[in-house]
Design an enzyme around this catalytic site. Structure first.
Site, PDB file in Angstrom:
ATOM      1  N   ARG A   1      22.397  32.837  44.389  1.00 53.13           N
ATOM      2  CA  ARG A   1      23.110  32.167  45.476  1.00 53.13           C
ATOM      3  C   ARG A   1      23.237  33.089  46.688  1.00 53.13           C
ATOM      4  O   ARG A   1      23.074  34.309  46.589  1.00 53.13           O
ATOM      5  CB  ARG A   1      24.512  31.756  45.007  1.00 53.13           C
ATOM      6  CG  ARG A   1      24.527  30.599  44.029  1.00 53.13           C
ATOM      7  CD  ARG A   1      25.918  30.338  43.475  1.00 53.13           C
ATOM      8  NE  ARG A   1      26.347  31.395  42.558  1.00 53.13           N
ATOM      9  CZ  ARG A   1      27.527  31.405  41.939  1.00 53.13           C
ATOM     10  NH1 ARG A   1      28.399  30.422  42.142  1.00 53.13           N
ATOM     11  NH2 ARG A   1      27.833  32.393  41.107  1.00 53.13           N
TER      12      ARG A   1
ATOM     13  N   TYR B   1      34.207  35.310  45.764  1.00 49.49           N
ATOM     14  CA  TYR B   1      34.855  35.119  44.469  1.00 49.49           C
ATOM     15  C   TYR B   1      35.197  36.497  43.923  1.00 49.49           C
ATOM     16  O   TYR B   1      34.344  37.397  43.897  1.00 49.49           O
ATOM     17  CB  TYR B   1      33.931  34.405  43.477  1.00 49.49           C
ATOM     18  CG  TYR B   1      33.771  32.917  43.734  1.00 49.49           C
ATOM     19  CD1 TYR B   1      34.862  32.061  43.656  1.00 49.49           C
ATOM     20  CD2 TYR B   1      32.525  32.370  44.045  1.00 49.49           C
ATOM     21  CE1 TYR B   1      34.718  30.702  43.886  1.00 49.49           C
ATOM     22  CE2 TYR B   1      32.373  31.015  44.273  1.00 49.49           C
ATOM     23  CZ  TYR B   1      33.480  30.180  44.195  1.00 49.49           C
ATOM     24  OH  TYR B   1      33.333  28.841  44.432  1.00 49.49           O
TER      25      TYR B   1
ATOM     26  N   HIS C   1      37.949  37.040  41.007  1.00 54.09           N
ATOM     27  CA  HIS C   1      38.305  36.985  39.588  1.00 54.09           C
ATOM     28  C   HIS C   1      38.800  38.345  39.096  1.00 54.09           C
ATOM     29  O   HIS C   1      38.248  38.957  38.174  1.00 54.09           O
ATOM     30  CB  HIS C   1      37.122  36.517  38.746  1.00 54.09           C
ATOM     31  CG  HIS C   1      36.628  35.142  39.093  1.00 54.09           C
ATOM     32  ND1 HIS C   1      37.362  34.001  38.820  1.00 54.09           N
ATOM     33  CD2 HIS C   1      35.494  34.719  39.717  1.00 54.09           C
ATOM     34  CE1 HIS C   1      36.690  32.937  39.249  1.00 54.09           C
ATOM     35  NE2 HIS C   1      35.565  33.348  39.800  1.00 54.09           N
TER      36      HIS C   1
ATOM     37  N   GLU D   1      38.575  31.852  44.764  1.00 52.76           N
ATOM     38  CA  GLU D   1      39.156  31.109  43.639  1.00 52.76           C
ATOM     39  C   GLU D   1      40.673  30.996  43.688  1.00 52.76           C
ATOM     40  O   GLU D   1      41.257  30.250  42.891  1.00 52.76           O
ATOM     41  CB  GLU D   1      38.723  31.738  42.302  1.00 52.76           C
ATOM     42  CG  GLU D   1      39.426  33.038  41.929  1.00 52.76           C
ATOM     43  CD  GLU D   1      38.905  34.263  42.665  1.00 52.76           C
ATOM     44  OE1 GLU D   1      39.436  35.357  42.414  1.00 52.76           O
ATOM     45  OE2 GLU D   1      37.978  34.131  43.483  1.00 52.76           O
TER      46      GLU D   1
END
Length: 373
Positions: A15, A94, A96, A118
Site C-alpha cells: 500500500r 497506523y 497500533h 486507528e
C-alpha cells in the site's frame, strides 16, 4: 507544509499512504508533497502519475524523512526507521502502539507528534480511518480461511459452502464490529454456516436484522466461546478495543478442542491478537503456522495483499484529516477537530492516549496540556 510519503518497508506491504489524487488535493491547497521513488508501485501508481499531479520525487527515504514536516505512512515505522524521528515531526499513520513498546519508546524519546489512524474517533465511537481497512480485512479473512481449509494447504479438505447433500463449513466469528460484519457477509455469501459472538446484545440484534436471521448470534462469554470454537472449521478473531491490546478471549484449551486441519485467522493481531495460541506475527511471505493441529494465520497487514483497493479506500478517509493538519498545523487542527485530537497517541515526549499508556505502563498525559506547552 511539506508532506513526505516514504515507500513502505514492512514485509509485502504494497500500500501507499497517498494516491496521485491525494497529491493533487494537497497541491491545490498550497502544500509540497515529497514522494520516494516507487512508493506507489505496489498499488499500481507509477512515478509519472505522481509527477503529473505535482509531487516532487526525492532520491531516498532518508531525504523524504529529513525534509518533511509531516510524514504520511500506512504501517507503523520499523526499527530501521526510528533513526529518522526528530522533535517537531508529525507522523500520521497506523500505529497500533499497545503491543509496540519499542516503537512507543522511540516516539516518546524523539519528541515526534504521532497521530494514529486507528484512534481517530468520532463522537459516536466509530473509527473512520480504521473502518475501510477493517472492511477489507474482514472480507479477506474468509477468502483466506476458505483457501487454507483446502487439503493442499493443510486444511480439512472441505469447501466453505459445501454442496447439496454435504454440510457447509462452520465459520465462527468472535466480535460483531466492522471486521466481523464484513466477514459474516462474505461467509454467508459463500454458503457457510455462520455464528457471530459479541458482548453487546444490541449489536447482536442489529446483526440479526442486517442479515435477516441467516446467521446465528450468541452472547460472548467464556462458556459460549468454548462451545462455538470447538465446532469451528474456520475461526475468525475480530475483536477491537480502540488503542488497547486485544483481549485474549479464545484460550489455548479451547483451541486444543478444535479438529485437526481447522483454521484460525486473527484479524486483531496488530493489536496483540485475541486468540491465546497466536503467539507470533506472521507475514505474507510466510503467513501460517500449525499449533495443536490447527492452522494459524496471523498477518498484521492483511490489506497489503490487495494494495490497490486498500490504498484507494484509505486515501478516501485520510485526506480530509491530512488537509486539516497541513492547513492549520497539528495544534490548531486538533483543537478544532475533536476526532483528530483523539488520534494523537504521543506528543512532546508524552503518551497522550490512555489505552496505550495503560497497556505499556506510561504515565498518561492530558493532550490538551501537552499541546498548550
Amino acid at each position: 507544509m511539506i508532506i513526505g510519503v516514504p515507500k513502505e518497508i514492512k514485509n509485502n506491504e504494497n500500500r501507499v499512504a497517498i494516491t496521485p489524487a491525494g497529491v493533487e488535493a494537497l497541491k491545490k491547497a498550497g502544500h509540497v508533497v515529497l514522494v520516494e521513488p516507487s512508493a506507489g508501485a505496489g498499488s499500481g501508481f507509477e512515478n509519472i502519475e505522481y509527477l503529473e499531479k505535482g509531487a516532487d520525487l526525492s532520491y531516498s527515504a532518508s531525504e523524504v524523512w529529513a525534509k518533511s514536516e509531516m510524514i504520511m505512512k500506512v504501517k507503523e515505522p520499523l526499527p530501521e526507521e526510528y533513526g529518522y524521528f526528530r522533535s517537531g515531526l508529525i507522523l500520521f499513520t497506523y500505529l497500533h502502539l499497545a503491543p509496540e513498546a519499542g516503537l512507543t519508546k522511540a516516539l516518546v524519546d524523539s519528541g515526534v507528534t504521532a497521530v494514529g489512524y486507528e484512534t481517530i474517533q468520532l463522537e459516536d465511537g466509530s473509527l473512520p480511518l480504521l473502518i475501510p481497512m477493517s472492511e477489507v480485512a474482514g472480507r479477506m479473512a474468509v477468502q483466506i480461511g476458505a483457501q487454507l481449509l483446502e487439503k493442499p494447504h493443510g486444511g480439512k479438505g472441505i469447501l466453505l459452502g459445501g454442496v447439496p447433500g454435504v454440510r457447509p463449513a462452520e465459520v465462527v466469528i468472535v466480535g460483531g464490529g466492522i471486521v466481523g460484519t464484513n466477514a459474516a457477509k462474505i461467509a454467508l455469501g459463500m454458503g457457510a454456516q455462520v455464528t457471530v459472538l459479541d458482548s453487546k446484545a444490541s449489536r447482536l440484534r442489529e446483526l440479526d436484522d442486517i442479515f435477516g436471521g441467516r446467521l446465528i448470534t450468541i452472547m460472548s462469554d467464556s462458556y459460549h466461546i468454548e462451545q462455538a470454537v470447538r465446532k469451528a472449521d474456520l475461526l475468525i478473531g475480530a475483536v477491537l478495543i480502540p488503542g488497547a491490546r486485544a483481549p485474549k478471549l479464545v484460550k489455548e484449551y479451547m483451541v486444543k478442542q478444535m479438529a485437526e486441519g481447522s483454521v484460525i485467522v486473527d484479524v486483531a493481531i496488530d493489536q496483540g491478537g485475541s486468540i491465546e495460541t497466536i503467539d507470533r506475527i506472521t507475514t505474507h511471505a510466510n503467513p501460517t503456522y500449525v499449533k495443536h493441529g490447527v492452522i494459524h494465520y496471523a498477518v498484521a497487514n492483511m490489506p497489503g495483499a490487495v494494495a490497490r483497493t486498500s490504498a484507494l479506500a484509505l486515501t478516501n478517509v485520510t485526506m480530509p484529516y491530512a488537509l486539516l493538519i497541513a492547513n492549520l498545523g497539528i495544534v490548531k487542527a486538533s483543537v478544532q477537530n475533536a476526532s483528530l485530537f483523539r488520534g494523537i497517541n504521543v506528543a512532546a515526549g508524552h503518551v497522550t492516549n490512555l489505552a496505550v499508556a495503560e497497556s505499556l505502563g506510561y504515565e498518561f498525559a492530558d493532550g490538551v496540556e501537552v499541546l498548550k506547552n
